[in-house]
Motif scaffolding. Structure first.
Motif, PDB file in Angstrom:
ATOM      1  N   LYS A   1       0.680  -1.065  -0.152  1.00 25.60           N
ATOM      2  CA  LYS A   1       0.148   0.018  -0.018  1.00 25.60           C
ATOM      3  C   LYS A   1       0.905   1.143  -0.142  1.00 25.60           C
ATOM      4  O   LYS A   1       0.327   2.408  -0.431  1.00 25.60           O
ATOM      5  N   SER A   2       1.901   1.154   0.516  1.00 28.23           N
ATOM      6  CA  SER A   2       2.928   2.522   0.215  1.00 28.23           C
ATOM      7  C   SER A   2       4.100   2.156  -0.310  1.00 28.23           C
ATOM      8  O   SER A   2       4.700   0.861  -0.394  1.00 28.23           O
ATOM      9  N   LEU A   3       4.494   3.238  -1.248  1.00 24.04           N
ATOM     10  CA  LEU A   3       5.778   2.908  -2.042  1.00 24.04           C
ATOM     11  C   LEU A   3       6.916   3.623  -1.326  1.00 24.04           C
ATOM     12  O   LEU A   3       8.093   3.560  -1.786  1.00 24.04           O
ATOM     13  N   LEU A   4       6.494   4.067  -0.246  1.00 25.16           N
ATOM     14  CA  LEU A   4       7.658   4.678   0.636  1.00 25.16           C
ATOM     15  C   LEU A   4       8.793   3.698   0.752  1.00 25.16           C
ATOM     16  O   LEU A   4       8.475   2.522   1.038  1.00 25.16           O
ATOM     17  N   GLN A   5       9.975   4.067   0.755  1.00 21.22           N
ATOM     18  CA  GLN A   5      11.105   2.923   0.857  1.00 21.22           C
ATOM     19  C   GLN A   5      11.416   2.611   2.571  1.00 21.22           C
ATOM     20  O   GLN A   5      11.783   1.305   2.490  1.00 21.22           O
ATOM     21  N   SER A   6      10.895   3.332   3.253  1.00 27.36           N
ATOM     22  CA  SER A   6      11.064   2.920   4.659  1.00 27.36           C
ATOM     23  C   SER A   6       9.676   2.661   5.207  1.00 27.36           C
ATOM     24  O   SER A   6       8.859   3.165   5.262  1.00 27.36           O
TER      25      SER A   6
ATOM     26  N   ASN B   1      -3.802   3.935  -8.228  1.00 29.93           N
ATOM     27  CA  ASN B   1      -2.741   2.753  -8.685  1.00 29.93           C
ATOM     28  C   ASN B   1      -2.113   3.413  -9.925  1.00 29.93           C
ATOM     29  O   ASN B   1      -1.437   2.403 -10.779  1.00 29.93           O
ATOM     30  N   THR B   2      -1.517   4.714  -9.876  1.00 30.53           N
ATOM     31  CA  THR B   2      -1.019   5.021 -11.046  1.00 30.53           C
ATOM     32  C   THR B   2       0.462   4.748 -11.244  1.00 30.53           C
ATOM     33  O   THR B   2       1.194   5.065 -12.052  1.00 30.53           O
ATOM     34  N   LEU B   3       0.892   4.037 -10.122  1.00 27.56           N
ATOM     35  CA  LEU B   3       2.498   3.635  -9.852  1.00 27.56           C
ATOM     36  C   LEU B   3       2.333   2.240  -9.951  1.00 27.56           C
ATOM     37  O   LEU B   3       3.455   1.735  -9.937  1.00 27.56           O
ATOM     38  N   TRP B   4       1.319   1.622 -10.026  1.00 24.06           N
ATOM     39  CA  TRP B   4       0.928   0.114 -10.109  1.00 24.06           C
ATOM     40  C   TRP B   4       2.134  -0.648  -9.605  1.00 24.06           C
ATOM     41  O   TRP B   4       3.042  -1.410 -10.250  1.00 24.06           O
ATOM     42  N   ASN B   5       2.209  -0.548  -8.347  1.00 23.62           N
ATOM     43  CA  ASN B   5       3.055  -1.417  -7.523  1.00 23.62           C
ATOM     44  C   ASN B   5       4.642  -1.220  -7.821  1.00 23.62           C
ATOM     45  O   ASN B   5       5.359  -2.039  -7.541  1.00 23.62           O
ATOM     46  N   GLY B   6       4.849   0.166  -8.287  1.00 24.40           N
ATOM     47  CA  GLY B   6       6.179   0.315  -8.531  1.00 24.40           C
ATOM     48  C   GLY B   6       6.518   0.041  -9.865  1.00 24.40           C
ATOM     49  O   GLY B   6       7.710   0.142 -10.503  1.00 24.40           O
ATOM     50  N   SER B   7       5.811  -0.820 -10.722  1.00 23.67           N
ATOM     51  CA  SER B   7       6.267  -1.667 -11.957  1.00 23.67           C
ATOM     52  C   SER B   7       6.329  -0.669 -12.895  1.00 23.67           C
ATOM     53  O   SER B   7       7.029  -1.087 -14.109  1.00 23.67           O
ATOM     54  N   VAL B   8       5.783   0.585 -12.879  1.00 21.89           N
ATOM     55  CA  VAL B   8       6.066   1.581 -14.096  1.00 21.89           C
ATOM     56  C   VAL B   8       7.517   1.765 -14.297  1.00 21.89           C
ATOM     57  O   VAL B   8       7.744   2.055 -15.488  1.00 21.89           O
TER      58      VAL B   8
ATOM     59  N   ARG C   1       0.537  -3.302 -16.266  1.00 18.98           N
ATOM     60  CA  ARG C   1       1.581  -2.188 -16.383  1.00 18.98           C
ATOM     61  C   ARG C   1       1.523  -1.403 -17.449  1.00 18.98           C
ATOM     62  O   ARG C   1       1.488  -0.138 -17.449  1.00 18.98           O
ATOM     63  N   ASP C   2       1.545  -1.876 -18.904  1.00 21.11           N
ATOM     64  CA  ASP C   2       1.304  -1.039 -19.844  1.00 21.11           C
ATOM     65  C   ASP C   2       0.301  -0.095 -20.113  1.00 21.11           C
ATOM     66  O   ASP C   2       0.324   1.098 -20.577  1.00 21.11           O
ATOM     67  N   PHE C   3      -0.641  -0.663 -19.645  1.00 19.13           N
ATOM     68  CA  PHE C   3      -2.162   0.260 -19.500  1.00 19.13           C
ATOM     69  C   PHE C   3      -1.897   1.454 -18.578  1.00 19.13           C
ATOM     70  O   PHE C   3      -2.309   2.735 -18.854  1.00 19.13           O
ATOM     71  N   VAL C   4      -1.345   1.267 -17.527  1.00 17.47           N
ATOM     72  CA  VAL C   4      -0.790   2.304 -16.530  1.00 17.47           C
ATOM     73  C   VAL C   4      -0.166   3.331 -17.216  1.00 17.47           C
ATOM     74  O   VAL C   4      -0.141   4.532 -17.114  1.00 17.47           O
ATOM     75  N   ILE C   5       1.010   2.584 -17.774  1.00 14.58           N
ATOM     76  CA  ILE C   5       2.048   3.617 -18.362  1.00 14.58           C
ATOM     77  C   ILE C   5       1.527   4.441 -19.424  1.00 14.58           C
ATOM     78  O   ILE C   5       1.730   5.537 -19.547  1.00 14.58           O
ATOM     79  N   GLU C   6       0.485   3.904 -20.177  1.00 16.19           N
ATOM     80  CA  GLU C   6      -0.032   4.631 -21.474  1.00 16.19           C
ATOM     81  C   GLU C   6      -0.943   5.867 -20.714  1.00 16.19           C
ATOM     82  O   GLU C   6      -1.104   6.825 -21.277  1.00 16.19           O
ATOM     83  N   LEU C   7      -1.819   5.279 -19.550  1.00 14.35           N
ATOM     84  CA  LEU C   7      -2.787   6.280 -19.029  1.00 14.35           C
ATOM     85  C   LEU C   7      -1.728   7.585 -18.612  1.00 14.35           C
ATOM     86  O   LEU C   7      -1.979   8.690 -18.705  1.00 14.35           O
ATOM     87  N   ASN C   8      -0.760   7.231 -17.739  1.00 21.08           N
ATOM     88  CA  ASN C   8       0.094   8.213 -17.209  1.00 21.08           C
ATOM     89  C   ASN C   8       0.803   9.220 -18.425  1.00 21.08           C
ATOM     90  O   ASN C   8       0.651  10.507 -18.195  1.00 21.08           O
TER      91      ASN C   8
END
Ligand code: SAM
Ligand code: CA
Length: 260
Positions: A21-26, A203-210, A226-233
């Motif tokens: 749920k968080s992309l924070l590194q810590s 979910n526009t960072l999609w689990n960091g997979s972008v 992932r590719d759909f999210v990248i296209e959207l962004n």
């Protein structure tokens, strides 16, 4: 952050409760946010709904494979719920829409933020999950604001566009459903949201997979969307009708303000 002792280990395992749920590194920093400013201010009804959801398995067929998730992977995180609630109040949202309800955590965050005569057109292909969270929404006294429609959202949007009377009427729209349709939603929602109104794409960072390299070992459904999210962004960044702000809250949420 490196694990330096038992305390850190505990924080890591607690963070795993909330999945990606968080992309924070810590992990420790995320836990700090939750414990310092989110959980102490989370309304009891939202806490209850979050706990009911966490115990609930969610399944989907993907490419002939049955994938089972625990509810807390699907639902909006508590910090994102707090953010949505604040945003809706800041923009004085009254007429709203949500695509992708699941058990209703973001829906309840919305329902609590808008005035008593505010409205949420809430769409999901699955009514059962919505009904799981409904008792918490009813207990909070905000169920009368919700118009739940079971079924795919796209035909409802097409009908509203055709109808004509819904153009430019929504103050806020939250999109948290099938990522392969986000661009199709955007084509319609841009007409339905009012000028000055806001669309939030989740979910526009999609689990960091972008930003994952092509050969990264991603789960199948993460790779597929992932590719759909990248296209959207890319499309949102290039759309002159909106101003945008992508926030690393939850799994990434892009806030779009219609300007023309
Ligand atoms: N916002 C929810 C919350 O706070 O718990 C989480 C939504 S969950 C990530 C995605 C939801 O989108 C699922 O409940 C799924 O049934 C729904 N969904 C998938 N495809 C859809 C479609 N075409 N139209 C409407 N809802 C859809
Ligand atoms: Ca989401």
């Amino acid at each position: 952050m490196a694990n330096t002792g038992e305390g850190d280990q505990t924080q890591v395992s607690r963070h795993q409760e909330v999945g990606h749920k968080s992309l924070l590194q810590s992990d420790a920093l995320y836990q700090y946010i939750l414990e310092t400013s989110v959980y102490p201010r989370e309304p009891e009804c939202m806490k209850e709904l979050r706990e009911v959801t966490a115990k609930h398995p969610w399944w989907v067929w993907f490419n002939f494979t049955l994938i089972i998730f625990w509810g807390n992977i699907m639902t909006t995180s508590a910090d994102e719920g707090q953010f949505l609630n604040m945003l809706l109040k800041l923009i004085n949202a009254k007429n709203t829409m949500e695509i992708g309800v699941y058990t209703g955590y973001s829906l309840l965050a919305t329902a609590l933020a808008i005035p008593d005569d505010g409205k949420i057109l809430a769409m999901d292909i699955n009514r059962e999950n919505f009904e799981l969270g409904l008792p918490s929404i009813e207990k909070a006294g905000v169920a009368h604001k919700i118009d739940f429609r079971e079924g795919p959202a796209l035909p409802v949007l097409d009908q509203m566009i055709e109808d004509g009377k819904y153009h430019g009427t929504f103050d806020f729209i939250f999109v948290d459903a099938d990522k392969d349709n986000y661009l199709n939603y955007h084509k319609r929602l841009i007409d339905l949201v009012k000028v000055g109104g806001v669309i939030g794409y989740d979910n526009t960072l999609w689990n960091g997979s972008v930003v994952a390299p092509p050969d990264a070992p991603l789960r199948k459904y993460v790779r597929y969307y992932r590719d759909f999210v990248i296209e959207l962004n890319k499309a949102l960044a290039a759309d002159p009708r909106i101003e945008i702000c992508m926030l690393p809250v939850g799994d990434g949420v892009t806030i779009c303000r219609r300007i023309s």
